[in-house]
Scaffold this motif. Structure first.
Motif, PDB file in Angstrom:
ATOM      1  N   MET A  30       9.737  -1.666  29.359  1.00 39.59           N
ATOM      2  CA  MET A  30       9.634  -3.109  29.175  1.00 39.59           C
ATOM      3  C   MET A  30       8.849  -3.374  27.901  1.00 39.59           C
ATOM      4  O   MET A  30       8.065  -2.535  27.457  1.00 39.59           O
ATOM      5  N   THR A  31       9.048  -4.563  27.358  1.00 39.25           N
ATOM      6  CA  THR A  31       8.349  -4.968  26.142  1.00 39.25           C
ATOM      7  C   THR A  31       7.891  -6.405  26.282  1.00 39.25           C
ATOM      8  O   THR A  31       8.654  -7.262  26.728  1.00 39.25           O
ATOM      9  N   ILE A  32       6.655  -6.655  25.910  1.00 39.30           N
ATOM     10  CA  ILE A  32       6.131  -8.016  25.789  1.00 39.30           C
ATOM     11  C   ILE A  32       5.895  -8.246  24.305  1.00 39.30           C
ATOM     12  O   ILE A  32       5.283  -7.425  23.629  1.00 39.30           O
ATOM     13  N   ARG A  33       6.405  -9.364  23.799  1.00 37.82           N
ATOM     14  CA  ARG A  33       6.200  -9.734  22.406  1.00 37.82           C
ATOM     15  C   ARG A  33       5.227 -10.905  22.366  1.00 37.82           C
ATOM     16  O   ARG A  33       5.386 -11.859  23.127  1.00 37.82           O
ATOM     17  N   GLY A  34       4.242 -10.808  21.477  1.00 41.62           N
ATOM     18  CA  GLY A  34       3.250 -11.863  21.428  1.00 41.62           C
ATOM     19  C   GLY A  34       2.569 -11.957  20.087  1.00 41.62           C
ATOM     20  O   GLY A  34       2.932 -11.287  19.119  1.00 41.62           O
ATOM     21  N   ALA A  35       1.556 -12.816  20.054  1.00 42.60           N
ATOM     22  CA  ALA A  35       0.756 -13.041  18.858  1.00 42.60           C
ATOM     23  C   ALA A  35      -0.693 -13.198  19.281  1.00 42.60           C
ATOM     24  O   ALA A  35      -0.983 -13.574  20.423  1.00 42.60           O
ATOM     25  N   SER A  36      -1.587 -12.895  18.365  1.00 39.60           N
ATOM     26  CA  SER A  36      -3.016 -13.012  18.634  1.00 39.60           C
ATOM     27  C   SER A  36      -3.705 -13.767  17.514  1.00 39.60           C
ATOM     28  O   SER A  36      -3.371 -13.585  16.335  1.00 39.60           O
ATOM     29  N   HIS A  37      -4.660 -14.603  17.907  1.00 38.38           N
ATOM     30  CA  HIS A  37      -5.574 -15.238  16.962  1.00 38.38           C
ATOM     31  C   HIS A  37      -6.920 -14.557  17.155  1.00 38.38           C
ATOM     32  O   HIS A  37      -7.425 -14.477  18.281  1.00 38.38           O
ATOM     33  N   LEU A  38      -7.476 -14.066  16.079  1.00 37.93           N
ATOM     34  CA  LEU A  38      -8.763 -13.375  16.104  1.00 37.93           C
ATOM     35  C   LEU A  38      -9.744 -14.148  15.233  1.00 37.93           C
ATOM     36  O   LEU A  38      -9.369 -14.640  14.167  1.00 37.93           O
ATOM     37  N   ARG A  39     -11.003 -14.237  15.685  1.00 39.75           N
ATOM     38  CA  ARG A  39     -12.046 -14.860  14.862  1.00 39.75           C
ATOM     39  C   ARG A  39     -13.268 -13.956  14.908  1.00 39.75           C
ATOM     40  O   ARG A  39     -13.686 -13.522  15.977  1.00 39.75           O
ATOM     41  N   TYR A  40     -13.829 -13.716  13.739  1.00 42.43           N
ATOM     42  CA  TYR A  40     -14.971 -12.819  13.616  1.00 42.43           C
ATOM     43  C   TYR A  40     -16.272 -13.603  13.527  1.00 42.43           C
ATOM     44  O   TYR A  40     -16.322 -14.674  12.922  1.00 42.43           O
ATOM     45  N   ALA A  41     -17.314 -13.018  14.095  1.00 45.70           N
ATOM     46  CA  ALA A  41     -18.666 -13.556  13.981  1.00 45.70           C
ATOM     47  C   ALA A  41     -19.233 -13.155  12.627  1.00 45.70           C
ATOM     48  O   ALA A  41     -18.667 -12.297  11.928  1.00 45.70           O
ATOM     49  N   ALA A  42     -20.379 -13.723  12.257  1.00 41.27           N
ATOM     50  CA  ALA A  42     -21.036 -13.390  10.993  1.00 41.27           C
ATOM     51  C   ALA A  42     -21.385 -11.902  10.917  1.00 41.27           C
ATOM     52  O   ALA A  42     -21.488 -11.337   9.830  1.00 41.27           O
ATOM     53  N   THR A  43     -21.514 -11.253  12.060  1.00 40.79           N
ATOM     54  CA  THR A  43     -21.826  -9.826  12.119  1.00 40.79           C
ATOM     55  C   THR A  43     -20.631  -8.947  11.748  1.00 40.79           C
ATOM     56  O   THR A  43     -20.780  -7.740  11.587  1.00 40.79           O
ATOM     57  N   GLY A  44     -19.443  -9.549  11.670  1.00 42.41           N
ATOM     58  CA  GLY A  44     -18.230  -8.778  11.406  1.00 42.41           C
ATOM     59  C   GLY A  44     -17.542  -8.307  12.674  1.00 42.41           C
ATOM     60  O   GLY A  44     -16.465  -7.720  12.625  1.00 42.41           O
ATOM     61  N   LEU A  45     -18.171  -8.556  13.829  1.00 39.24           N
ATOM     62  CA  LEU A  45     -17.568  -8.187  15.110  1.00 39.24           C
ATOM     63  C   LEU A  45     -16.667  -9.309  15.599  1.00 39.24           C
ATOM     64  O   LEU A  45     -16.854 -10.480  15.248  1.00 39.24           O
ATOM     65  N   LEU A  46     -15.723  -8.966  16.427  1.00 35.02           N
ATOM     66  CA  LEU A  46     -14.764  -9.936  16.955  1.00 35.02           C
ATOM     67  C   LEU A  46     -15.449 -10.863  17.954  1.00 35.02           C
ATOM     68  O   LEU A  46     -16.041 -10.411  18.938  1.00 35.02           O
ATOM     69  N   ALA A  47     -15.397 -12.156  17.696  1.00 34.82           N
ATOM     70  CA  ALA A  47     -16.018 -13.148  18.575  1.00 34.82           C
ATOM     71  C   ALA A  47     -15.000 -13.822  19.493  1.00 34.82           C
ATOM     72  O   ALA A  47     -15.335 -14.240  20.598  1.00 34.82           O
ATOM     73  N   LEU A  48     -13.753 -13.925  19.031  1.00 33.90           N
ATOM     74  CA  LEU A  48     -12.700 -14.603  19.791  1.00 33.90           C
ATOM     75  C   LEU A  48     -11.416 -13.804  19.653  1.00 33.90           C
ATOM     76  O   LEU A  48     -11.046 -13.408  18.548  1.00 33.90           O
ATOM     77  N   HIS A  49     -10.770 -13.571  20.776  1.00 36.01           N
ATOM     78  CA  HIS A  49      -9.464 -12.902  20.795  1.00 36.01           C
ATOM     79  C   HIS A  49      -8.593 -13.702  21.741  1.00 36.01           C
ATOM     80  O   HIS A  49      -8.822 -13.715  22.941  1.00 36.01           O
ATOM     81  N   ARG A  50      -7.598 -14.374  21.195  1.00 36.10           N
ATOM     82  CA  ARG A  50      -6.713 -15.210  21.998  1.00 36.10           C
ATOM     83  C   ARG A  50      -5.290 -14.695  21.829  1.00 36.10           C
ATOM     84  O   ARG A  50      -4.753 -14.674  20.722  1.00 36.10           O
ATOM     85  N   ASP A  51      -4.692 -14.235  22.935  1.00 33.21           N
ATOM     86  CA  ASP A  51      -3.309 -13.750  22.921  1.00 33.21           C
ATOM     87  C   ASP A  51      -2.373 -14.849  23.384  1.00 33.21           C
ATOM     88  O   ASP A  51      -2.651 -15.528  24.383  1.00 33.21           O
ATOM     89  N   TYR A  52      -1.270 -14.983  22.687  1.00 37.39           N
ATOM     90  CA  TYR A  52      -0.230 -15.951  23.025  1.00 37.39           C
ATOM     91  C   TYR A  52       1.057 -15.179  23.301  1.00 37.39           C
ATOM     92  O   TYR A  52       1.529 -14.434  22.434  1.00 37.39           O
ATOM     93  N   TRP A  53       1.565 -15.316  24.492  1.00 38.20           N
ATOM     94  CA  TRP A  53       2.878 -14.772  24.816  1.00 38.20           C
ATOM     95  C   TRP A  53       3.414 -15.527  26.024  1.00 38.20           C
ATOM     96  O   TRP A  53       2.667 -16.115  26.791  1.00 38.20           O
ATOM     97  N   ASP A  54       4.712 -15.539  26.134  1.00 39.12           N
ATOM     98  CA  ASP A  54       5.394 -16.317  27.167  1.00 39.12           C
ATOM     99  C   ASP A  54       5.579 -15.458  28.416  1.00 39.12           C
ATOM    100  O   ASP A  54       6.487 -14.628  28.472  1.00 39.12           O
TER     101      ASP A  54
END
Length: 149
Positions: free
Chosen positions: A96-120
């Motif tokens: 099976m395959t799921i196709r999607g997209a992600s929005h990523l936002r980094y904190a001032a530290t360079g670490l990932l602060a937000l990870h939002r996946d979009y898929w149907d």
């Protein structure tokens, strides 16, 4: 061939996802801020421990999960990915395959602060289940705009 115009932070994250295995989960989580938020169609959590639970559950529920990143773009502290998750369901052999997209936002530290996946979830999962899939295909036919001949 993937289209990647990602910064170093996003490139490291992509590499971690593409090579993700259960034993590599701690290294992936080190790329997330301790208070990072993660959201997908089924989960909305905050913090590394909660994000780790989601991925541990994925490895329990799916056989051979594998991410392929198709496109990546970074602009400032935001990045966007399109991807495919290939897997087999436990107890079943069909791929099976799921196709999607992600929005990523980094904190001032360079670490990932937000990870939002979009898929149907309706198209990518529910429609592929035997009984629910038949119902969804019938609903889709009924609700879709008629095609001109």
């Amino acid at each position: 061939m993937p289209t990647l115009s990602a910064d170093l932070r996003t490139t490291r994250l992509i590499e971690a996802y593409v090579g993700l295995r259960p034993e590599g989960l701690p290294a992936l989580l080190e790329l997330y801020d301790p208070a990072a938020s993660f959201k997908d169609p089924f989960n909305e959590v905050r913090g590394r421990a909660a994000i780790e639970r989601i991925f541990r559950q994925m490895f329990e529920d799916l056989r051979e999960p594998r991410f392929i990143v198709l496109t990546a773009a970074s602009e400032g502290d935001d990045a966007f990915l399109t991807w495919e998750l290939h897997f087999r369901r436990q107890g079943r052999g069909e791929p099976m395959t799921i196709r999607g997209a992600s929005h990523l936002r980094y904190a001032a530290t360079g670490l990932l602060a937000l990870h939002r996946d979009y898929w149907d979830a309706a198209e990518e999962l529910y429609a592929k289940l035997p009984l629910l899939g038949a119902l969804m295909r019938a609903l889709r036919r009924r609700l879709s705009t008629p095609q001109q001949q």
